[in-house]
Design an enzyme around this catalytic site. Structure first.
Site, mmCIF file in Angstrom:
data_model
loop_
_atom_site.group_PDB
_atom_site.id
_atom_site.type_symbol
_atom_site.label_atom_id
_atom_site.label_comp_id
_atom_site.label_asym_id
_atom_site.label_seq_id
_atom_site.Cartn_x
_atom_site.Cartn_y
_atom_site.Cartn_z
ATOM 1 N N ASP A 1 -47.927 -86.589 54.606
ATOM 2 C CA ASP A 1 -49.070 -87.097 53.840
ATOM 3 C C ASP A 1 -49.629 -88.385 54.431
ATOM 4 O O ASP A 1 -50.116 -89.246 53.699
ATOM 5 C CB ASP A 1 -48.675 -87.312 52.371
ATOM 6 N N HIS B 1 -53.512 -80.653 53.650
ATOM 7 C CA HIS B 1 -54.424 -81.535 54.379
ATOM 8 C C HIS B 1 -55.684 -81.716 53.551
ATOM 9 O O HIS B 1 -56.348 -80.731 53.223
ATOM 10 C CB HIS B 1 -54.812 -80.910 55.728
HETATM 11 P P1 IMP Z 1 -40.060 -77.458 52.154
HETATM 12 O O1 IMP Z 1 -40.849 -77.688 53.385
HETATM 13 O O2 IMP Z 1 -40.862 -76.903 51.012
HETATM 14 O O3 IMP Z 1 -38.808 -76.658 52.417
HETATM 15 O O4 IMP Z 1 -39.547 -78.888 51.606
HETATM 16 C C1 IMP Z 1 -38.581 -79.659 52.316
HETATM 17 C C2 IMP Z 1 -38.875 -81.149 52.140
HETATM 18 O O5 IMP Z 1 -40.023 -81.499 52.896
HETATM 19 C C3 IMP Z 1 -39.177 -81.575 50.702
HETATM 20 O O6 IMP Z 1 -38.685 -82.895 50.510
HETATM 21 C C4 IMP Z 1 -40.696 -81.581 50.659
HETATM 22 O O7 IMP Z 1 -41.193 -82.439 49.662
HETATM 23 C C5 IMP Z 1 -41.009 -82.090 52.051
HETATM 24 N N1 IMP Z 1 -42.309 -81.664 52.575
HETATM 25 C C6 IMP Z 1 -42.610 -80.482 53.156
HETATM 26 N N2 IMP Z 1 -43.880 -80.483 53.573
HETATM 27 C C7 IMP Z 1 -44.395 -81.686 53.278
HETATM 28 C C8 IMP Z 1 -45.677 -82.294 53.506
HETATM 29 O O8 IMP Z 1 -46.604 -81.714 54.099
HETATM 30 N N3 IMP Z 1 -45.823 -83.562 53.026
HETATM 31 C C9 IMP Z 1 -44.817 -84.228 52.418
HETATM 32 N N4 IMP Z 1 -43.609 -83.702 52.201
HETATM 33 C C10 IMP Z 1 -43.399 -82.438 52.625
#
Ligand code: IMP
Length: 437
Positions: A15, A43
């Site tokens: 982010d 995004h």
């Molecule tokens: P997953 O990608 O849904 O498996 O989540 C794994 C970790 O990555 C979690 O803590 C999510 O909150 C974080 N996460 C995944 N994608 C993003 C993103 O685009 N921005 C911020 N956090 C993310």
């Protein structure tokens, strides 16, 4: 548009405002390419005053003549993708430039159930990752396991699709709730095949497509999803996502050699945020944190969850610069810090008697460190209309200068507001461009 390609990557926990940086650069490239992650990314791009929240479609779609390519390393949720395409079309955006790799893996409904089931089980022993629940980890796990994995090409061949889905349903019946609708093979095949039909005309071999663009002198803009400290190999494992979110993921995730990349722009917020579990050494669970969260509208684009907030962590930032070999920094959301009396920057970690300025890419070990801060004076002016470094107040310049000197690389862009125009360009990004052209 000739010259080497560009990569834009987040240097913190996601982010960072990569969408805006990609937006500023997209027109100079033949295609914007996603190479990792899936609908977990969010995004936000503001074009002509209109805000677009994109999860899977690369933001190149908003620029006529620029292709938007979903590479083989992305895990595609067809439901989210089709909803996003529909939404763009309703708003009058031409989506004909969207191309999807036939070899990208598909996030199926049972992956999302698996994600939620695993997280719920992990909650009881404190091992919850706090995933976005979008089925990302389970889809990548099936890809690595090579049994029951569904790829985009399988959506276009009903027999193959049925074989893959039947394998997956057999395998998953052992640990998913009995009778779950997500394991009904007939329903899954019908739905996925219909989605495949809607996507068929956009599916191709993107490895050939991208390399042909390079061969004809075109430049690619790689848009990293998630961020460096969430990279499955180089982030704070196990509190990470399941893909290589660093620039190191470009080769495998897009089929393009790293030798084609001329500049790497690293995007960092002027402070830190994190969603989900895992260490955030500089976290501010206090008025300062709340104030930054409200001013920066720090709520997840994908899940709406409030983000955890902290001071900038220069130890982590320098590590991310190293891993990605970043050429220039883009510092975003500097305007959010205005009005604070002082600004803290973490320059080392203390663990008992030991002090280090090296990052610790381990979820458990990093959770034990105490940040060592430097403190600089804050700035009170509204800086959202500044368009050059000279127009920034002295303390804001001094703050940026400390970031630059600690990271050891120049700052190319500073973002002082959500609009495309609210950007200060130092000229460094452009110099790099001509140097690599
Ligand atoms: P997953 O990608 O849904 O498996 O989540 C794994 C970790 O990555 C979690 O803590 C999510 O909150 C974080 N996460 C995944 N994608 C993003 C993103 O685009 N921005 C911020 N956090 C993310």
């Amino acid at each position: 548009m000739t010259g080497k390609s560009t990569a834009v990557v987040g240097l913190q926990w996601g982010d960072e405002g990569k969408g805006k940086i990609v937006d500023v650069l997209a027109r100079e490239h033949a295609a914007v390419v996603r190479y990792n992650g899936g609908a977990n990314a969010g995004h936000s791009v503001v074009v002509n005053g209109e805000r677009y929240a994109l999860h899977l479609v690369p933001s190149g779609i908003l620029f006529p003549g620029v292709k938007a390519v979903i590479g083989n390393g992305v895990v595609v949720d067809p439901e989210v993708l089709l909803a996003e395409i529909d939404n763009l079309e309703v708003r009058g955006v031409d989506t004909s430039g969207l191309v999807i790799s036939s070899r990208a893996h598909v996030v199926m409904p049972y992956h999302k159930l698996e994600d939620r089931t695993r997280e719920a089980a992990a909650d009881s022993d404190g091992r919850k990752i706090g995933t976005t629940g979008r089925g990302i980890g389970p889809a990548y796990a099936d890809k690595a396991q090579r049994f029951g994995a569904v790829r985009v090409c399988d959506l276009l061949d009903r027999d193959r699709l049925r074989r893959r889905v039947s394998e997956a349903a057999r395998l998953k019946a052992g640990f998913l709730p009995a009778g779950a609708e997500e394991l009904n093979v007939d329903a899954l095949v019908d739905k996925a095949a219909a989605q495949g039909e809607r996507l068929r005309h956009r599916v191709s071999d993107t490895t050939y497509l991208l390399n042909e663009i390079i061969d004809s002198g075109g430049r690619l803009l790689f848009e990293g999803a998630n961020a460096t400290l969430l990279d499955v190999d180089h982030g704070t494992y196990p509190f990470v996502t399941a893909s290589n979110a660093t620039v190191l993921g470009i080769g495998p995730g897009a089929g393009v050699s790293p030798t084609c990349i001329g500049r790497v722009l690293g995007v960092a917020k002027a402070y830190s945020t994190r969603v989900g579990s895992g260490p955030l050494p500089t976290e501010q669970n206090n008025d300062i944190g709340n104030r930054i969260r409200e001013r920066g509208r720090e709520y997840g684009t994908t899940t709406g969850r409030p983000r955890r907030v902290g001071w900038i962590d220069l130890v982590a930032l320098r590590y991310s610069v190293m891993v990605n070999r970043v050429s220039a920094l883009c510092v975003t959301l500097l305007d959010v810090l205005s009005g604070l009396d002082e600004l803290k920057l973490c320059v080392a970690y203390r663990m008992g008697e030991r002090v280090t300025d090296c990052f610790i890419p381990d979820g458990e070990e990093l959770g034990k460190v105490e940040p060592v801060y430097e403190t600089l004076p804050g700035f009170s002016h509204d800086i959202t209309s500044a368009r050059s470094m000279d127009e920034l107040p002295g303390p804001a310049r001094a703050y940026l200068d400390r970031i630059r000197s600690f990271a050891g690389i120049p700052i190319g862009l500073v973002s002082v507001g959500p609009e495309r125009s609210q950007t200060i360009s130092t000229g460094v990004a452009r110099e790099l461009e001509s140097a690599t052209a």
